[in-house]
Scaffold this active site. Structure first.
Site, PDB file in Angstrom:
ATOM      1  N   GLY A   1       0.822  -1.200   0.000  1.00 17.31           N
ATOM      2  CA  GLY A   1       0.000   0.000   0.000  1.00 17.31           C
ATOM      3  C   GLY A   1       0.854   1.247   0.000  1.00 17.31           C
ATOM      4  O   GLY A   1       2.089   1.192   0.127  1.00 17.31           O
TER       5      GLY A   1
ATOM      6  N   GLY B   1       0.735   5.612   1.223  1.00 13.35           N
ATOM      7  CA  GLY B   1       0.052   6.715   1.870  1.00 13.35           C
ATOM      8  C   GLY B   1       0.924   7.948   1.851  1.00 13.35           C
ATOM      9  O   GLY B   1       2.003   7.968   1.237  1.00 13.35           O
ATOM     10  N   GLY B   2       0.458   8.979   2.556  1.00 13.91           N
ATOM     11  CA  GLY B   2       1.193  10.227   2.556  1.00 13.91           C
ATOM     12  C   GLY B   2       2.552  10.125   3.222  1.00 13.91           C
ATOM     13  O   GLY B   2       3.438  10.946   2.969  1.00 13.91           O
ATOM     14  N   MET B   3       2.731   9.122   4.086  1.00 11.11           N
ATOM     15  CA  MET B   3       3.975   9.007   4.827  1.00 11.11           C
ATOM     16  C   MET B   3       4.861   7.875   4.335  1.00 11.11           C
ATOM     17  O   MET B   3       5.796   7.490   5.015  1.00 11.11           O
ATOM     18  CB  MET B   3       3.668   8.801   6.317  1.00 11.11           C
ATOM     19  CG  MET B   3       3.162  10.041   7.008  1.00 11.11           C
ATOM     20  SD  MET B   3       4.285  11.443   6.817  1.00 11.11           S
ATOM     21  CE  MET B   3       5.737  10.782   7.597  1.00 11.11           C
ATOM     22  N   GLY B   4       4.600   7.327   3.155  1.00 13.65           N
ATOM     23  CA  GLY B   4       5.504   6.315   2.644  1.00 13.65           C
ATOM     24  C   GLY B   4       4.797   5.183   1.932  1.00 13.65           C
ATOM     25  O   GLY B   4       3.565   5.110   1.896  1.00 13.65           O
TER      26      GLY B   4
ATOM     27  N   VAL C   1       4.500   1.004   1.639  1.00 14.12           N
ATOM     28  CA  VAL C   1       4.686  -0.182   2.485  1.00 14.12           C
ATOM     29  C   VAL C   1       4.817  -1.414   1.590  1.00 14.12           C
ATOM     30  O   VAL C   1       4.003  -1.632   0.686  1.00 14.12           O
ATOM     31  CB  VAL C   1       3.516  -0.361   3.471  1.00 14.12           C
ATOM     32  CG1 VAL C   1       3.757  -1.573   4.362  1.00 14.12           C
ATOM     33  CG2 VAL C   1       3.344   0.891   4.319  1.00 14.12           C
TER      34      VAL C   1
ATOM     35  N   LYS D   1       8.367  -0.055   5.505  1.00 14.43           N
ATOM     36  CA  LYS D   1       7.792   1.236   5.137  1.00 14.43           C
ATOM     37  C   LYS D   1       8.927   2.145   4.698  1.00 14.43           C
ATOM     38  O   LYS D   1       9.833   2.453   5.489  1.00 14.43           O
ATOM     39  CB  LYS D   1       7.025   1.839   6.306  1.00 14.43           C
ATOM     40  CG  LYS D   1       6.239   3.089   5.930  1.00 14.43           C
ATOM     41  CD  LYS D   1       5.298   3.491   7.066  1.00 14.43           C
ATOM     42  CE  LYS D   1       4.375   4.624   6.647  1.00 14.43           C
ATOM     43  NZ  LYS D   1       3.414   4.964   7.714  1.00 14.43           N
TER      44      LYS D   1
ATOM     45  N   ASP E   1      -4.724   9.927  14.754  1.00 16.89           N
ATOM     46  CA  ASP E   1      -5.247   9.527  13.433  1.00 16.89           C
ATOM     47  C   ASP E   1      -5.901   8.145  13.545  1.00 16.89           C
ATOM     48  O   ASP E   1      -5.622   7.247  12.752  1.00 16.89           O
ATOM     49  CB  ASP E   1      -4.130   9.520  12.394  1.00 16.89           C
ATOM     50  CG  ASP E   1      -4.683   9.543  10.954  1.00 16.89           C
ATOM     51  OD1 ASP E   1      -5.869   9.902  10.785  1.00 16.89           O
ATOM     52  OD2 ASP E   1      -3.935   9.191  10.027  1.00 16.89           O
TER      53      ASP E   1
END
Length: 873
Positions: A18, A20-23, A25, A40, A133
């Site tokens: 997957g 996302g905004g932070m990396g 995976v 990640k 979050d």
């Protein structure tokens, strides 16, 4: 983006999971430890952004400070070749977002997940960390129902400094983002987050309330077509009632939601611990069917009925309760059924609906797995004791009453399995073994291709029937070593079913099925453990030493995949002990007890190794600890009694053997053991009564050979022979029963010619066992005796080696007495006899042993029996 197949440091990237905004995976393999991990990685374009890089590193540092089963474990944070990455636990399963159906989760599932999410957040808050979050996409659910909280990238760390502007005594958070910055996902924000204000753990509580609302209803409590509109709703709109959407919601749970979703943080739960306490109370009330009326509802009912006269109220209530009681008794008797606090359970054979032979192994494996997992739960519930599946199989018990009398249980689990091309349908019943009343019943249906979570469902349902709460630790233990591949699990269950029967053909079938399971899931730890056990039984049946090496190898592979499997350490210890590797066996059993501190099997096997290696004090204390931990467990009492019997400590032995018959009044083994004890004490009449009682309850080779041995020493050889022959029929691979048959033949003139053949067979079987474990002193002592009976001079070397291995072993020095006398070594025979008597050898057996006829005429024998030491001439 990293390509699949590339290696970073010692991590081989397998697939993308997957982004996302932070990396991004990835699933990767740790090449050093040979395990799957989640990797990640911060994208290259973000590495130069110090703010993003700081958040990325902070996520790892924040989560790594937490050690909780409901929070994903961080293994490492590193930078290789300019690439920042976090290495964390790989969680098999799906996100909570994927698991929530349109109309919401089943109430039991929602509570199960909610308790674990709250527990993880409470642990984070206790460490001074606020997640900020909390949303379904950041919550993973494993196939066993274990919750894992992910993504602490937006977390803030609370520092204990006093804010001058805050009310006295309140701790202000240390902000890791600029004040006024909106942090989080819009749909799951708290009002203070939406307004860019300061947040603390109460903000997580509000976000948790939104997640719980969605789990229960399938919808979000606040909705809008725009993000700005959504945040306005969160700040200003009244919170909708979940009970208006879902009518079956318990009032107490609705109250928890309302409190968690209060707009004003001061009106919310002050801590997640308080919320968790209320959640657990709701869960307990649901599981025990206790209905707690909302106080406001109770007041309204009281106000509406105030006009009624007391007499009318009493008459109405009495009539209603009588009618309700009659209807409930007739149509729902389980409402009145009470599950006892102390639970002694046997899992009896389930019915195979349709009598499909192909499904028998699947059914038997399911029962075996259920027994094993309930046994593992007993370490968390001191009032739970589960009869080993081997005891149920050995007695071929099918009725609750028989199980109560012979196994000492008060509850049994029965049921049925129906399996066809489309579905697996299972029914499980909880039955009171005394009254034979069905207390609870559950039905479970799964599509044929989705049985991987069947065992989890069965255990959860049975635990619910038993009123056992499955906490996070219990779920972790149950999930250890399992698979998410339905096909692999299907093969695994069939393999366990075949392994129960342990015939040569069944063992081959088990080997094939375990190997198929491993092919479908090469990381299936329990399948490797089962394969190791199957190879060990292959050796036990064939006595072919080639099977011992793969037995050990596969158990070690299982532990390399998952080193938290206590039963696998027990299996490995048994194999190590059987191969003569005593120190390795001790380490394996000790490790098993670290993981499961009340494992009766681990204690028993560890004590056996201690005894076999002459560590008698350690053996006794280990047997005693097992019995003390489970005072109602007759199996531990039996093992301790047998230890005292072998040591010649008869008064102590009789105490524990009688305890067995008190706990299980129709336990055949208990009476057989008592018979052996009375025989050793010279109380032949009492011995015969108990041996015959045992045989009436269940004919076994052990009871037959014991009764035959007693007849032998009473010079009733004609009666001894048929007993020994029946023992051989039941255990044709046992060298000891063949040796006893040879003794019986030798004392009967018409049958004496058969003695040589029986001793030869006993010798052959004993030597086959020594080929696997040349350090087994008991077997070596018996082999020496069979050699001596056959006139083989090698007997002297064999017995000397046995004595060297176990100089204080009663059986060894007793056999040495007989070997030396048969070889004409009278001085050595007397020395050995002196050691045997000191070790507890029964004096009455010494006085009646035919081999010692001439020795008993020696004056030194008389002095020896009087307790005087003798010296060699």
């Amino acid at each position: 983006m990293f390509m699949v197949g590339r290696t970073i440091s010692h991590y081989e990237i397998l697939e993308k999971l997957g982004q996302g905004g932070m990396g991004v995976v990835y699933c990767a393999r740790d090449l050093r430890l040979d395990r799957l991990v989640a990797l990640k990685i911060l994208p290259a374009e973000q590495i130069a952004d110090e703010r993003r890089r700081g958040r990325f590193i902070r996520e790892a540092q924040t989560a790594s400070a937490l050690n909780h089963p409901n929070i994903v474990t961080i293994y490492e944070i590193a930078n290789t070749d300019g690439v920042d990455y976090i290495v964390m636990e790989f969680v098999r399963g799906s996100t909570l977002r994927e698991a929530i159906p349109p109309n919401g989760l089943d109430l039991a599932d929602a509570l199960k997940y909610a308790n674990q999410i709250a527990s993880g957040l409470a642990a984070a808050h206790a460490a001074g960390i606020v997640h900020r979050d909390v949303k379904p996409a950041n919550i993973m659910i494993t196939k066993t129902g274990l919750v894992k909280l992910l993504d602490f990238g937006l977390a803030q760390i609370e520092q204990p400094h006093i804010d001058e502007s805050a009310p006295t005594g309140e701790i202000a958070p240390l902000h890791l983002t600029r004040p006024g910055t909106i942090i989080g996902t819009a749909a799951y924000m708290s009002p203070e987050q939406a307004q860019g204000q300061g947040t603390d753990q109460r903000s997580d509580i509000f976000c948790f309330g939104i997640v719980l609302y969605q789990m229960l209803t399938g919808a979000l409590p606040f909705q809008s077509n725009s993000e700005v509109g959504l945040m306005y709703q969160i700040v200003h709109a009244s919170t909708p009632s979940a009970s208006q959407v879902r009518r079956d919601l318990p009032p107490a749970l609705d109250r928890v939601l309302r409190t968690a979703l209060e707009k004003d943080p001061k009106l919310r739960y002050p801590s997640m611990e308080g919320l968790l306490t209320d959640l657990r109370q709701v869960t307990r009330e649901m599981e025990t069917n206790t209905i707690v009326m909302e106080p406001s509802v109770a007041r309204r009912l009281a106000q509406k009925r105030r006009w009624r006269s007391p007499a009318a109220i009493v008459a109405f209530v009495a009539s209603f309760l009588l009618l309700a009681g009659v209807l409930l008794w007739k149509f729902a008797p389980n409402v009145f059924a009470r599950v006892p606090t102390e639970k002694k359970i046997a899992v009896l054979p389930f019915r195979n609906i349709g009598d499909n032979k192909d499904n028998e192994a699947f059914r038997d494996g399911l029962m075996e797995a259920l027994t094993s997992e309930l046994t593992e739960l007993s370490q968390f519930h001191g009032t739970l004791w589960v009869v080993p599946a081997t005891e149920v199989r050995r007695g071929a018990f099918t009725s609750a009453k028989d199980a109560e009398r012979a196994l000492g249980v008060n509850l049994v689990i029965t049921g049925s399995v129906q399996r066809d091309a489309a579905h697996v349908h299972l029914t499980a019943n909880l039955v009171d073994a005394n009254t034979l009343r069905q207390l609870r019943s559950r039905e479970i249906t799964r599509p044929a291709g989705e049985v991987a979570n069947l065992q989890e469902a069965v255990v959860q349902e049975v635990a619910g029937m038993l009123q056992l709460e499955l906490g996070t630790r219990e779920r972790q233990v149950l999930a250890a070593g399992e698979t998410s591949a339905s096909g692999a699990y299907d093969y695994y269950l069939q393999a366990r079913g075949h392994l129960q029967r342990r015939g040569r053909g069944d063992i081959d079938q088990a080997l094939e099925m375990f190997q198929k399971a491993i092919t479908l899931d090469p990381k299936y730890a329990l399948a490797y453990a089962g394969l190791g056990e199957a190879y060990w039984w292959k050796y036990r049946v064939t006595r072919d030493t080639q099977w011992t090496e793969p037995a050990q190898k596969n158990c070690k592979t299982a532990l390399a995949l998952n080193d938290r499997l206590a039963p696998v350490y027990v299996t490995l210890g048994i194999i190590d002990e059987g191969a003569g590797q005593h120190e390795d066996a001790i380490k394996a059993f000790q490790r098993a007890l670290q993981l499961d501190p009340i494992s009766a099997t681990a204690y028993a096997e560890l004590a056996n190794v201690y005894e076999a290696t002459g560590k008698l004090d350690e053996a006794e204390s280990t047997f005693k600890k097992a019995a003390q931990l489970r005072p109602g467990d007759w199996t531990s009492a039996s093992l301790l009694g047998a230890f005292y019997f072998r040591r010649g400590r008869y008064p102590e032995a009789v105490t524990y053997f009688r305890q067995v018959t008190e706990l299980a009044p129709e336990n055949a083994a208990g009476y057989s053991n008592l018979g052996g004890l009375f025989f050793s004490a010279g109380q032949y009449k009492d011995a015969e009564v108990n041996f015959k009682k045992s045989l009436d309850l269940r004919p076994t080779a052990n009871a037959y050979t014991n009764l035959g041995t007693m007849y032998f020493f009473m010079d009733r050889c004609a009666d001894a022979i048929p007993m020994m022959e029946k023992a051989v029929e039941l255990t044709p691979k046992g060298e000891q029963v063949w040796g006893n048959l040879g003794d019986a033949y030798s004392c009967s003139p018409p049958e004496k010619a058969k003695a040589t053949q029986a001793y030869q067979r006993a010798l052959q079987l004993g030597e086959e066992r020594l080929a696997v474990n040349p350090k087994d002193a008991d077997v070596l002592g018996r082999v020496a005796l069979y050699q001596a009976r056959l006139g083989n001079p090698a007997s002297l070397l064999s017995i000397a080696k046995a004595q060297q291995l176990a100089p204080d072993n009663r059986q060894v020095v007793w056999h040495a007495t007989l070997v030396y006398e048969l070889a004409g070594k009278r001085d050595l025979a007397l020395q050995a006899l002196q050691a045997a008597l000191k070790a507890g050898q029964a004096a009455d057996e010494v006085r009646h042993e035919p081999t010692l006829l001439n020795l008993r005429a020696d004056p030194r024998f008389t002095r020896l029996m009087a307790g005087q030491p003798v010296k060699a001439k």
